[in-house]
Structures are given as structure tokens and as C-alpha cells.
Design a protein around this motif. Structure first.
Motif, mmCIF file in Angstrom:
data_model
loop_
_atom_site.group_PDB
_atom_site.id
_atom_site.type_symbol
_atom_site.label_atom_id
_atom_site.label_comp_id
_atom_site.label_asym_id
_atom_site.label_seq_id
_atom_site.Cartn_x
_atom_site.Cartn_y
_atom_site.Cartn_z
ATOM 1 N N HIS A 9 0.836 -1.195 0.000
ATOM 2 C CA HIS A 9 0.000 0.000 0.000
ATOM 3 C C HIS A 9 0.874 1.249 0.000
ATOM 4 N N ALA A 10 0.678 2.133 -0.989
ATOM 5 C CA ALA A 10 1.389 3.412 -1.055
ATOM 6 C C ALA A 10 0.403 4.539 -0.783
ATOM 7 N N LEU A 26 2.672 4.691 -9.350
ATOM 8 C CA LEU A 26 2.606 3.728 -8.250
ATOM 9 C C LEU A 26 1.551 2.652 -8.500
ATOM 10 N N ALA A 27 0.507 2.993 -9.235
ATOM 11 C CA ALA A 27 -0.564 2.026 -9.499
ATOM 12 C C ALA A 27 -0.068 0.817 -10.278
ATOM 13 N N ASP A 28 1.078 0.951 -10.949
ATOM 14 C CA ASP A 28 1.638 -0.177 -11.692
ATOM 15 C C ASP A 28 2.431 -1.126 -10.802
ATOM 16 N N SER A 29 2.756 -0.678 -9.574
ATOM 17 C CA SER A 29 3.652 -1.478 -8.729
ATOM 18 C C SER A 29 3.061 -1.862 -7.382
ATOM 19 N N PHE A 30 1.924 -1.263 -6.981
ATOM 20 C CA PHE A 30 1.349 -1.534 -5.669
ATOM 21 C C PHE A 30 -0.099 -1.983 -5.810
ATOM 22 N N GLU A 31 -0.512 -2.803 -4.871
ATOM 23 C CA GLU A 31 -1.880 -3.304 -4.896
ATOM 24 C C GLU A 31 -2.890 -2.221 -4.537
ATOM 25 N N ALA A 32 -2.471 -1.266 -3.705
ATOM 26 C CA ALA A 32 -3.364 -0.182 -3.289
ATOM 27 C C ALA A 32 -2.573 1.121 -3.239
ATOM 28 N N GLY A 131 -7.592 0.680 -11.045
ATOM 29 C CA GLY A 131 -8.051 -0.225 -10.000
ATOM 30 C C GLY A 131 -7.431 -0.013 -8.633
ATOM 31 N N PRO A 132 -6.115 0.148 -8.528
ATOM 32 C CA PRO A 132 -5.496 0.259 -7.200
ATOM 33 C C PRO A 132 -5.723 1.594 -6.499
ATOM 34 N N VAL A 133 -6.202 2.623 -7.207
ATOM 35 C CA VAL A 133 -6.184 3.978 -6.665
ATOM 36 C C VAL A 133 -7.506 4.335 -5.989
ATOM 37 N N THR A 134 -7.379 4.908 -4.780
ATOM 38 C CA THR A 134 -8.508 5.506 -4.064
ATOM 39 C C THR A 134 -8.141 6.935 -3.717
#
Length: 326
Positions: A9-10, A26-32, A131-134
Motif C-alpha cells: 500500500h502506497a 505507483l498504481a503499476d507497482s502496488f496493490e493499493a 483499480g489500485p487507486v482511491t
């Protein structure tokens, strides 16, 4: 920003240009990836308090536009469809120089201008669709969480507080010029300048109040010189380096910082953490190259200024065909 490969998570502090570009990478390397923004963000293209220069016209340098287009394919076309024009720099720019106005000459150098709210709105939509970004707005970061001295594990927060066929006019002042506060002063200031600005706006009706922006000082924080850097933290964007907005560099620098981050994420060995201190050391000298320190001017700046002045004098007298692309 985690440095432990088991952390998935970043957290990005700020949903400005640097924050959105970093979140995209970061969305390419982290799940969230959670983006935290102090402002309550508008649902449409509208100014916000956290970007005081957002009322003024914006544009990307050619390199910045290229980097952002790579991260967000079709961005230029989407902005153009929303009303942001693409035009040739040499043909569409009316430059009023001390010795006259150079002829309008196509240069094959396309540039796109837009409002800052429109650009941020389009990029927010693109980033939050990942998908990973909130994105969480209305939250103020009050501090960093640590698991041990020198190791960052998270942040503390608290609740915080289209173009429409309009002509966007920005007037610049220098050397102590008193900038206008109201419509009458705005027109008077425009009339004091050479060129067609005053005649162009004299018959138009203002759609908003005059907005002033006076924070034009260049500022760079030399984080790369620190002997120790907290694990789990990366600083970029305005937290490290801010420019006079008249230079038009800030958004391009944010794009290049995101590209540097992407390169470091891609080059790290499997099972090894991302080295935040290495990022600051790589980014710091690059920021310095873009800035002239008023107390310690870099060698050669005087010669460059003289060359530009000479070229400016020649430009207004040269035939347009001389500057056409081959």
C-alpha cells in the motif's frame, strides 16, 4: 511510500499534478494507492483553494506534454475535445519584444493551453479509474506514523475544511509593478502594455473577479543533502521545488519526477526495497539545473542573456520563411 516489498500500500499526500502523476506510476507497482487531499474536490472542472494559481492560464512544455501523454494516452485529444486548443507556438503566439513584434511563423511546435481546473479534473478521472487507486479528499495530513526511528509506516489525518468559449487573460508584472485588484485597474494596466491586449479585452465582459497571484519566488529544499533520510518516504512536487509560474516549468517537473520514480521502481532488484534517499539524491541535482540562485548566479548566464537579447532584436526583422520547419 513503502520501502518494504511486503508492504503493498502506497500513500500519496496531495492530489495536485505531482500527486496525480505519482499515483499513476505507483498504481503499476502496488496493490493499493491512496491519494489524500486536503481540499474538498469539485465534481466538475472548478478552481479549488489549494491551487491559488489555478485561476490563471496553464500550458505544458513539450516534454511535459509528452510524458503525460505517455501515462494517459489520448489526454491531449480529450482536453481538446473539452475546449483546450492546440496551436502552433510560432504561428499563434504574439510576442511583443522590446524592438517590435516578430512575424507570425509556423514552427511545427504544437502547444496546448487549458485551465488548471480542467486539466486536474481530467487527470483525476483518469487516475481514480485505475483499480489500485482511491482518492480521499477533505482530509488534512497532520503527521507521519513511524514503527521505529527513521522508518515511516503511514500518515495521520484529520477532516479538513470547461472552457466555455471564454478568453483567459493573464497579465504579468515585474520589478515592483503593482498588479491590479479590480476590473478598471486591470484594463488600465493592460493599456500600459504594448501590444493588442487592451484592445482585445476592452469590449469584453468579465465573467469573474480579478485574481492576483504574487508567490513568484523560486524555492528548492535540498533534501538530497541530508545524511540520513527516513525509510518509507519520498518527497517530490512542491514539497521539494517550486517555480515562478510564469516559467511554465512546474507541471513538467512533476512529470519528470514521476518518470524518475517509475524508473527506480522498475530497476530495483526483486526482494529489495525502494531507496527513498537514492530518489532524493537523483532528483535534487536535476532541480538545481532548472534554477538560478540569485545569490550565486551560475557562470555563463550573462552571456546567455546577451545572446537572447541579440536574437530578440534580429527576430523582429527576419523574414518568416527563415523559421519554418524543414
Amino acid at each position: 511510500m513503502p520501502t518494504d516489498t511486503h508492504v503493498r500500500h502506497a500513500v500519496v499526500m496531495g492530489a495536485g499534478m505531482a500527486g496525480l502523476a505519482a499515483a499513476r506510476v505507483l498504481a503499476d507497482s502496488f496493490e493499493a494507492v491512496t491519494v489524500i487531499e486536503r481540499d474538498t474536490l469539485p465534481s466538475a472542472s472548478a478552481p479549488r483553494a489549494g491551487v491559488p494559481q489555478g485561476h490563471h492560464v496553464h500550458g505544458l512544455l513539450a516534454l511535459g506534454a509528452e510524458v503525460f501523454e505517455g501515462y494517459f494516452p489520448g489526454l491531449r485529444a480529450e482536453l481538446e475535445q473539452a475546449g483546450a486548443p492546440v496551436w502552433d507556438w510560432g504561428e499563434g503566439l504574439c510576442a511583443v519584444l522590446p524592438n517590435g513584434i516578430p512575424p507570425s511563423t509556423p514552427m511545427g511546435m504544437p502547444i496546448q493551453t487549458f485551465s488548471r481546473p480542467l486539466l486536474e479534473h481530467v487527470l483525476r478521472q483518469r487516475v481514480t479509474a485505475l483499480g489500485p487507486v482511491t482518492l480521499r479528499d477533505g482530509l488534512t495530513v497532520t503527521g507521519l506514523r513511524t514503527a521505529a526511528p527513521g522508518k515511516i509506516t503511514g500518515v495521520r489525518v484529520r477532516d479538513g475544511d470547461g472552457e466555455d468559449n471564454a478568453l483567459h487573460v493573464t497579465l504579468h508584472g515585474a520589478n515592483g509593478t503593482q498588479l491590479p485588484h479590480n476590473d478598471d485597474d486591470f484594463l488600465s494596466f493592460a493599456k500600459s502594455l504594448r501590444g493588442p491586449v487592451a484592445d482585445t479585452i476592452a469590449s469584453l465582459t468579465p465573467t469573474s473577479a480579478v485574481r492576483r497571484y504574487a508567490r513568484t519566488v523560486n524555492r528548492r529544499i535540498a533534501y538530497h543533502r541530508l545524511a540520513r533520510w527516513p525509510e518509507g518516504l519520498i518527497a517530490l512536487g512542491d514539497s521539494v521545488c517550486t517555480f515562478n509560474p510564469a516559467y511554465g516549468q512546474g507541471m513538467t517537473v512533476a512529470a519528470l519526477e514521476a518518470r524518475l520514480l517509475e524508473q527506480m521502481l522498475g530497476n530495483r532488484r526483486a526482494g529489495t526495497p525502494l531507496d527513498g534517499q537514492a530518489f532524493q539524491k537523483a532528483a535534487g541535482p536535476r532541480h538545481r539545473l532548472l534554477m538560478a540562485d540569485g545569490n550565486h548566479p551560475r557562470p555563463g548566464l550573462g552571456a546567455v542573456a546577451a545572446l537572447l537579447a541579440r536574437q530578440g532584436r534580429q527576430l523582429v526583422h527576419e523574414p518568416p520563411d527563415r523559421h519554418r520547419p524543414p
